[in-house]
Design an enzyme around this catalytic site. Structure first.
Site, PDB file in Angstrom:
ATOM      1  N   ALA A   1      50.814  32.758  46.930  1.00 14.32           N
ATOM      2  CA  ALA A   1      51.971  32.316  46.135  1.00 14.32           C
ATOM      3  C   ALA A   1      53.141  33.291  46.226  1.00 14.32           C
ATOM      4  CB  ALA A   1      51.543  32.174  44.668  1.00 14.32           C
TER       5      ALA A   1
ATOM      6  N   TYR B   1      54.989  35.707  49.295  1.00 13.71           N
ATOM      7  CA  TYR B   1      54.340  36.678  50.185  1.00 13.71           C
ATOM      8  C   TYR B   1      53.808  35.969  51.447  1.00 13.71           C
ATOM      9  CZ  TYR B   1      55.235  39.729  46.315  1.00 13.71           C
ATOM     10  OH  TYR B   1      55.894  40.443  45.346  1.00 13.71           O
TER      11      TYR B   1
END
Ligand code: FMN
Length: 367
Positions: free
Chosen positions: A183, A186
């Site tokens: 999430a 990244y």
């Protein structure tokens, strides 16, 4: 006085791990390890407060996975060798001492790396400068550098890094489960996102192709660690693009949650700024409700502004099994006990995270 959905304080079994209640601490980076990525005693004391305060589950801050491109920040803890893994024992032991469970969040920063002592140039799906600016409270300054586009070999190394980090987390550090960070902008989310992934090989193009690196990581980690609780964190928004919505709207939700469901995960952790709100301007369903619909077989952790009983109850009605709390847990490490005894919560004070987001000694005296 608060009223509480009594379900929140009931035990829950997540993929074989028994939790004493459905309240989890959300992953929060605190850049407080040594320069070489080893956990220090203050971190064990910091994490222990949450277990002592009644949280059934603690999810750690994002831990880097390899000695190549994964590290995102100076003073971020790693889990790349036996020594770093062993240092995490202080944290896992302190949580287990209070009958809490603890999952390691393993992450690769990709293009958002703003401090990596192994390499000079970040690696990402495509050689595009990320939006926004580096985060000052993680020792960053100015624009992000332009990363280089990952080769097949880089991708294989990143997958292997996740698998090895998970093995070290389970075998040496005694974690109860693993959360893969998919999430918040990244590396895995960079592959998933249309505008950061402009590849025209098998890792880019359709949303099915863009989620495939996450699925490969899941497969490799599962193979490495066997049937331990294993999950993936998923979001639309990013630390450097708060407002982002998936380009394909609900179709993306169907593909992403559907394929994670079929990947044999134990849980999915969904995070949104305000998790009870509709996920897309055009629809009424929250991202939690969409995850529940398209991933019926996995446990669901929900996060994002859920420290009020009203909002927590709303996402539990949408299908969440566990509520993860971030900033309100920093302000109230004993939040589960306060909810149970109907005590007021303390307001989150942003100065805890400034000027650097490291653990402050004032926090440790709250225990
Ligand atoms: C200081 C800080 C550090 C964070 N670090 C991480 C992290 O390492 N991994 C992650 O997935 N999310 C991270 N987050 C996001 C939180 O897990 C959570 O999604 C966010 O705080 C919203 O939840 P809340 O409204 O309960 O605070 C961080 C948030 C904060 C405030």
């Amino acid at each position: 006085m608060m009223t509480l959905d009594s379900q929140i304080l009931t035990p829950y079994d997540i993929a074989g791990c028994s939790l004493k209640n459905r309240l989890a601490v959300a992953p929060m980076t605190r850049v407080s390890a040594t320069e070489t990525g080893h956990v220090i005693q203050e971190m064990a004391r910091y994490y222990e407060r949450f277990a002592k305060g009644g949280f059934g589950l603690v999810i750690t801050e994002g831990i880097y996975t390899d000695q190549k491109h994964s590290q995102g920040y100076p003073f971020q803890p790693g889990i790349t060798d036996a020594q770093q893994a062993q240092a995490w024992r202080a944290v896992t032991d302190s949580i287990h001492a209070h009958q809490g469970s603890v999952f390691a969040q393993i992450m690769h920063a990709g293009a958002l790396s703003q401090g990596n002592r192994f390499v000079d140039v970040p690696a990402a799906p495509s050689a595009l400068r990320p939006k926004g600016e580096q985060m000052k409270f993680y020792y960053g300054e100015g624009r992000y550098p332009v990363p280089r586009a990952m080769t097949e070999e880089d991708i294989a190394d990143a997958i292997e890094g996740f698998a090895q980090a998970a093995t070290l987390a389970i075998e040496f550090a005694n974690f109860d489960g693993i959360e893969i960070h998919g999430a918040n902008g990244y590396l895995l989310d960079q592959f998933l996102t249309d505008y950061t992934n402009q590849r025209n090989d098998r890792w880019g193009g359709s949303v099915q192709a863009r989620i495939s690196l996450t699925l490969e990581v899941v497969k490799a980690v599962r193979k490495a660690v066997g049937m331990v609780p294993l999950g993936v964190r998923i979001s639309q928004s990013k630390v450097n693009d708060y407002e982002h919505k998936w380009a394909e709207g609900e179709h993306a939700a169907e593909v992403i949650f559907g394929s994670l469901n079929d990947a044999g995960l134990g849980f999915i952790h969904v995070t949104e700024f305000e998790a009870w709100k509709p996920a897309f301007p055009a629809g009424r369903n929250s991202l939690v409700a969409l995850a529940r619909h398209y991933a019926p077989q996995v446990a669901l952790i929900a996060n994002g502004g859920l420290h009020t009983p009203e909002h927590a109850s709303s996402v539990m009605k949408d299908g969440a099994d566990i509520i993860a709390i971030g900033k309100a847990a920093l302000a109230n490490p004993d939040l589960p006990q306060r909810l149970a005894s109907k005590e007021m919560l303390d307001e989150f004070d942003p100065s805890i995270l400034g000027p650097i987001a490291n653990i402050k000694s004032s926090e440790l005296t709250l225990a």
